[in-house]
Design an enzyme around this catalytic site. Structure first.
Site, PDB file in Angstrom:
ATOM      1  CE  LYS A   1      47.395  33.434   9.949  1.00 44.29           C
ATOM      2  NZ  LYS A   1      48.596  32.706  10.380  1.00 44.29           N
TER       3      LYS A   1
HETATM    4  O1  G3P Z   1      50.153  29.687  10.673  1.00 48.41           O
HETATM    5  C1  G3P Z   1      49.100  28.799  10.663  1.00 48.41           C
HETATM    6  C2  G3P Z   1      49.457  27.368  10.381  1.00 48.41           C
HETATM    7  O2  G3P Z   1      50.323  27.250   9.294  1.00 48.41           O
HETATM    8  C3  G3P Z   1      49.832  26.561  11.597  1.00 48.41           C
HETATM    9  O3  G3P Z   1      50.320  25.297  11.281  1.00 48.41           O
HETATM   10  O4  G3P Z   1      51.556  23.269  11.938  1.00 48.41           O
HETATM   11  O5  G3P Z   1      50.574  24.751  13.721  1.00 48.41           O
HETATM   12  O6  G3P Z   1      49.111  23.340  12.292  1.00 48.41           O
HETATM   13  P1  G3P Z   1      50.395  24.096  12.372  1.00 48.41           P
END
Ligand code: G3P
Length: 218
Positions: free
Chosen positions: A83
């Protein structure tokens, strides 16, 4: 539609993988920090539990170090997807790793222009963050629709749309309606997909009537 789970908690991953619903896993530096474990150990272990793509994120910000980190992560298992953030250094790293045959997931995508660049850099996955767009009063689903439309215009753009920053089941359903390839779900959201109050109420009524019969199937 494929479901990935967005966690580095191996216990959760094992539990959900046993349902047959988990096609892959995504992690990020915050999730690795939350696990309290060494990134190399935890990614290697997750790759043994789930055969699908397991995203492991680089933490450098310059091209040379990102590439070195990415190559090290990719060596952990054949199902690692490296990533990288959506920066020019990240895009260059994406191109270099993709040319080596490594799956790359380009993350922190907030615009369709960024998604177009990631696809041209050979990304296996682009990760638009719908929840964080919603947080700033911008409809994350508009971005999914726009990326889908753009990618569908060009056969050469084979990057899969991996909807990230998913906060609730509605995000999953709306993404599926728009033809997103993958949604990465926090474990709580995957579990919530099965919930409906009428299912619970109906089951309670069936079991109450069944108890009155005094029968047993076994
Ligand atoms: O892994 C990336 C993403 O899914 C993060 O989500 O909830 O931290 O905005 P969030």
């Amino acid at each position: 539609m494929k479901f990935f789970i967005d966690t580095a908690d191996v216990r959760e991953i094992k539990d959900l993988a046993s349902t047959g619903m988990v096609d892959g896993v995504t992690t990020n530096p915050s999730l690795i920090a939350k696990s309290g474990r060494n990134i190399l150990d935890v990614i290697a272990e997750i790759c043994e539990v789930v055969p699908g793509p397991v995203s492991a994120e680089v933490t450098a910000t310059d091209f040379d170090t990102m590439l070195t980190e990415g190559r090290k992560l990719a060596k952990l298992a054949t199902n690692v997807a490296v990533k990288v953030p959506l920066t020019w250094a990240g895009l260059k790293t994406c191109k270099a790793l993709s040319d080596d045959g490594v799956m790359v997931n380009v993350t922190l995508c907030f615009s369709s222009a960024q998604a177009l660049l990631a696809a041209k850099a050979g990304a296996a996955f682009i990760s638009p963050f719908v929840g964080r767009l919603d947080d700033i009063a911008t409809d994350g689903m508009d971005l999914i629709a726009e990326i889908r439309q753009i990618y569908d215009n060009y056969e050469a753009l084979t990057t899969e749309i991996l909807v990230a920053s998913v906060r609730h089941p509605r995000h999953v359903i709306d993404s599926a309606k728009l033809g997103a390839d993958v949604a990465t779900l926090p474990p709580s959201v995957l579990r919530a997909l099965a919930n409906h109050p009428l299912t619970d109420r109906g089951l309670d009524a069936f079991l109450a009537d069944w108890a009155k019969t005094g029968q047993s199937i076994l």
